[in-house]
Design a protein around this motif. Structure first.
Motif, mmCIF file in Angstrom:
data_model
loop_
_atom_site.group_PDB
_atom_site.id
_atom_site.type_symbol
_atom_site.label_atom_id
_atom_site.label_comp_id
_atom_site.label_asym_id
_atom_site.label_seq_id
_atom_site.Cartn_x
_atom_site.Cartn_y
_atom_site.Cartn_z
ATOM 1 N N SER A 235 14.217 -45.654 89.653
ATOM 2 C CA SER A 235 13.684 -46.697 90.529
ATOM 3 C C SER A 235 14.686 -46.963 91.646
ATOM 4 O O SER A 235 15.870 -46.605 91.549
ATOM 5 C CB SER A 235 13.436 -47.981 89.730
ATOM 6 O OG SER A 235 14.688 -48.526 89.306
ATOM 7 N N LEU A 236 14.226 -47.623 92.697
ATOM 8 C CA LEU A 236 15.119 -47.949 93.805
ATOM 9 C C LEU A 236 16.230 -48.885 93.348
ATOM 10 O O LEU A 236 17.372 -48.788 93.825
ATOM 11 C CB LEU A 236 14.318 -48.580 94.947
ATOM 12 C CG LEU A 236 13.318 -47.644 95.651
ATOM 13 C CD1 LEU A 236 12.568 -48.403 96.735
ATOM 14 C CD2 LEU A 236 14.037 -46.446 96.258
ATOM 15 N N LEU A 385 8.761 -40.302 99.208
ATOM 16 C CA LEU A 385 7.329 -40.607 99.173
ATOM 17 C C LEU A 385 7.092 -42.106 99.274
ATOM 18 O O LEU A 385 6.198 -42.563 99.999
ATOM 19 C CB LEU A 385 6.707 -40.063 97.879
ATOM 20 C CG LEU A 385 6.542 -38.543 97.779
ATOM 21 C CD1 LEU A 385 6.182 -38.139 96.361
ATOM 22 C CD2 LEU A 385 5.466 -38.067 98.754
ATOM 23 N N ARG A 386 7.901 -42.880 98.553
ATOM 24 C CA ARG A 386 7.758 -44.340 98.609
ATOM 25 C C ARG A 386 8.015 -44.861 100.029
ATOM 26 O O ARG A 386 7.429 -45.849 100.455
ATOM 27 C CB ARG A 386 8.745 -45.002 97.635
ATOM 28 C CG ARG A 386 8.379 -44.870 96.163
ATOM 29 C CD ARG A 386 9.291 -45.730 95.323
ATOM 30 N NE ARG A 386 8.927 -45.695 93.913
ATOM 31 C CZ ARG A 386 9.699 -45.200 92.960
ATOM 32 N NH1 ARG A 386 10.886 -44.697 93.260
ATOM 33 N NH2 ARG A 386 9.301 -45.212 91.708
ATOM 34 N N GLY A 388 7.263 -43.394 102.680
ATOM 35 C CA GLY A 388 6.207 -42.963 103.585
ATOM 36 C C GLY A 388 6.520 -41.704 104.368
ATOM 37 O O GLY A 388 5.847 -41.394 105.358
ATOM 38 N N VAL A 389 7.531 -40.925 103.934
ATOM 39 C CA VAL A 389 7.850 -39.671 104.611
ATOM 40 C C VAL A 389 6.699 -38.689 104.401
ATOM 41 O O VAL A 389 6.142 -38.588 103.297
ATOM 42 C CB VAL A 389 9.168 -39.069 104.074
ATOM 43 C CG1 VAL A 389 9.476 -37.745 104.769
ATOM 44 C CG2 VAL A 389 10.321 -40.047 104.282
ATOM 45 N N ASP A 390 6.342 -37.974 105.443
ATOM 46 C CA ASP A 390 5.234 -37.021 105.385
ATOM 47 C C ASP A 390 5.480 -35.977 104.298
ATOM 48 O O ASP A 390 6.575 -35.438 104.178
ATOM 49 C CB ASP A 390 5.086 -36.326 106.745
ATOM 50 C CG ASP A 390 4.010 -35.264 106.727
ATOM 51 O OD1 ASP A 390 4.367 -34.066 106.694
ATOM 52 O OD2 ASP A 390 2.837 -35.630 106.715
ATOM 53 N N ILE A 391 4.438 -35.675 103.527
ATOM 54 C CA ILE A 391 4.562 -34.762 102.392
ATOM 55 C C ILE A 391 4.990 -33.358 102.829
ATOM 56 O O ILE A 391 5.739 -32.680 102.125
ATOM 57 C CB ILE A 391 3.238 -34.703 101.586
ATOM 58 C CG1 ILE A 391 3.429 -33.862 100.306
ATOM 59 C CG2 ILE A 391 2.109 -34.159 102.427
ATOM 60 C CD1 ILE A 391 2.245 -33.916 99.381
ATOM 61 N N HIS A 392 4.560 -32.922 104.012
ATOM 62 C CA HIS A 392 4.957 -31.604 104.508
ATOM 63 C C HIS A 392 6.452 -31.571 104.819
ATOM 64 O O HIS A 392 7.123 -30.565 104.579
ATOM 65 C CB HIS A 392 4.142 -31.244 105.757
ATOM 66 C CG HIS A 392 2.688 -31.032 105.487
ATOM 67 N ND1 HIS A 392 2.177 -29.843 105.017
ATOM 68 C CD2 HIS A 392 1.621 -31.882 105.598
ATOM 69 C CE1 HIS A 392 0.864 -29.947 104.876
ATOM 70 N NE2 HIS A 392 0.510 -31.171 105.212
ATOM 71 N N THR A 393 6.962 -32.674 105.345
ATOM 72 C CA THR A 393 8.386 -32.770 105.649
ATOM 73 C C THR A 393 9.207 -32.715 104.372
ATOM 74 O O THR A 393 10.231 -32.024 104.298
ATOM 75 C CB THR A 393 8.686 -34.073 106.403
ATOM 76 O OG1 THR A 393 7.944 -34.095 107.623
ATOM 77 C CG2 THR A 393 10.177 -34.194 106.715
ATOM 78 N N TYR A 409 4.769 -35.140 91.897
ATOM 79 C CA TYR A 409 5.482 -36.399 92.138
ATOM 80 C C TYR A 409 4.500 -37.502 92.518
ATOM 81 O O TYR A 409 4.639 -38.650 92.109
ATOM 82 C CB TYR A 409 6.514 -36.219 93.256
ATOM 83 C CG TYR A 409 7.663 -35.309 92.913
ATOM 84 C CD1 TYR A 409 8.790 -35.795 92.254
ATOM 85 C CD2 TYR A 409 7.637 -33.961 93.251
ATOM 86 C CE1 TYR A 409 9.856 -34.961 91.954
ATOM 87 C CE2 TYR A 409 8.696 -33.119 92.952
ATOM 88 C CZ TYR A 409 9.795 -33.622 92.306
ATOM 89 O OH TYR A 409 10.857 -32.795 92.003
ATOM 90 N N ILE A 410 3.498 -37.134 93.327
ATOM 91 C CA ILE A 410 2.482 -38.103 93.723
ATOM 92 C C ILE A 410 1.717 -38.583 92.503
ATOM 93 O O ILE A 410 1.429 -39.772 92.354
ATOM 94 C CB ILE A 410 1.532 -37.490 94.766
ATOM 95 C CG1 ILE A 410 2.311 -37.152 96.042
ATOM 96 C CG2 ILE A 410 0.377 -38.431 95.069
ATOM 97 C CD1 ILE A 410 1.500 -36.436 97.094
#
Length: 429
Positions: A235-236, A385-386, A388-393, A409-410
């Motif tokens: 977790s963060l 992912l949390r 909001g970074v693009d999944i392709h990146t 992961y999603i």
């Protein structure tokens, strides 16, 4: 008449020429005509301007040989003969690759000893393992070695034909592995090399594609289970605890915690790639490198770029090797020009130390997880992912070849969210 020679398209000529000084092809021996007017096709090896020939026991006329060498459409008889010639060439290539230095005496001894039973599954395993060993792909070599060993243990014999391995055989094999207490993930680890071996045999014409036991389950074929492969992310709050934790300056705990943090902040870089980083990989505010895991299997993969933020810069300042020469490894784990066996051994030892100290830190910080290096990689993906970074990146940053892996992961995040949503059902105010 000048006749073309027969070669294998997948033979690495660069390795043969630069490392072994050897040329390898198959030719028609027109000096010795048989009574029926045909000639024998022989494997020809040239080393230090010395020519040696080894019979394939395949005899054809000059006209038939021209068809073989030019890749013309062949009848069933010639197709089978070409398969055998290719097998001899593959066997010769594998033997040459596994030799430390080429000599005709050693080659002949190994070649004649190992060229029997070339149509068996284990012969294909041995052949590919030899090539992997020669290319120092130690991890992959070990995977194929374990896969063959487990198959032999199940089958109970020292030889097995491709025809023996059917979808029913593989389902029984899977059950046997699971009954021994192994996971579905382990089944996949043992079956993936076998699937590759089958594909090679099909490409060589040893067995027809209709006999391939792997494929669509709906069509009666076998498909190895993927397993749950739960992603181990923190977790963060737990990540914050680790990064804010203050170990005794200069202590082993300090060193290994910093290595773990470097991995987390460095796109989740794994320990082997981290240990192989060199100062020449630093390009301004980035580190650029190619993953060891995929450099031999994905030639088109782009180098991974890690953004060097201040914390990772300080970690390099604190623990990086001096003097900072371009061709030196950044972290003091490997030295000089280690071979793959040495890299594997030292990286394993190093990883154990990281895991040992991170486990202790986890206990001190009341983190409900046995923290390992895997957590650094998985936490990087999940935290991205949390955020909001693009999944392709993210896929590009960690060096995965497909979005399918990131999808797991999603799924993990969706499970977390579903628990939160379920708890909301009991909130009535």
């Amino acid at each position: 008449m000048n006749l073309d020679w027969i070669s294998l398209p997948d033979v690495n000529e660069e390795i043969l020429q630069s490392d072994k000084g050897v040329s390898l092809v198959a030719v028609l021996d027109t000096d010795k005509q048989r009574k029926d007017g045909s000639y024998t096709i022989k494997v020809r090896i040239i080393h230090e301007r010395i020519y040696k020939y080894y019979s394939t026991k395949i005899a054809v006329t000059q006209e038939e040989y021209e068809k073989l060498s030019k890749g013309s459409r062949l009848n069933k008889d010639l197709t089978e003969k070409r398969i055998v010639v290719h097998q001899y060439l593959k066997r010769a290539y594998a033997v040459i690759c596994e030799m430390n230095g080429f000599s005709f005496v050693e080659f002949k001894e190994r070649f004649t000893q190992k060229r029997s039973d070339m149509k068996s599954v284990y012969a294909y395993y041995d052949q590919y393992i030899d090539v992997l060993n020669s290319e120092e792909r130690i991890g992959t070599r070990d995977n194929y070695t374990y896969s063959m060993k487990k198959l032999k243990e199940f089958h109970g014999k020292n030889s097995i034909s491709f025809e023996t391995i059917t979808p029913t055989f593989l389902r029984q094999y899977e059950k046997w592995i699971l009954d021994k207490g192994h996971s579905k993930t382990t089944v996949g680890i043992y079956c993936r090399p076998l699937k590759k071996i089958f594909n090679d045999a099909i490409a060589d014409g040893i067995i027809g594609n209709d006999k391939n036991p792997f494929g669509d389950v709906k069509r009666g074929k076998y498909q190895a289970p993927e397993g749950n492969n739960t992603k181990k992310a923190l977790s963060l709050d737990d990540l914050k605890k680790i990064i804010m934790y203050v170990p005794e300056p200069g202590s082993p705990e300090h060193y290994y915690r910093d290595i773990w943090v470097f991995s987390y902040l460095g796109n989740g870089i794994n320990m082997k790639d981290l240990c192989l980083l060199k100062y020449k990989d630093i390009d301004g505010n980035h580190i650029r490198f190619s993953r060891e895991k995929t450099k031999n299997t994905n030639r088109s993969a782009r180098p991974i770029s890690i953004a060097l933020i201040e914390m990772n810069k300080r970690i390099i300042e604190r623990w990086g090797r001096f003097p900072r020469e371009l061709d030196k490894f950044i972290f003091p784990v490997l030295d000089g020009k280690p071979n793959e066996e040495e890299v594997k051994r030292k990286v394993q030892q190093f990883t154990k130390q990281v895991n040992k100290y991170m486990k202790k830190i986890g206990v001190k910080l009341n983190i409900d997880a046995t923290i390992t290096t895997y957590y650094a990689r998985h936490s990087y993906v999940t935290a991205s992912l949390r955020a909001g970074v693009d999944i392709h990146t993210i896929t590009e940053n960690v060096g995965h070849s497909s979005l399918k892996v990131i999808g797991k992961y999603i799924d993990s995040l969706n499970e977390e969210e579903s628990v939160k949503n379920a708890n909301k059902l009991l909130k009535f105010d």
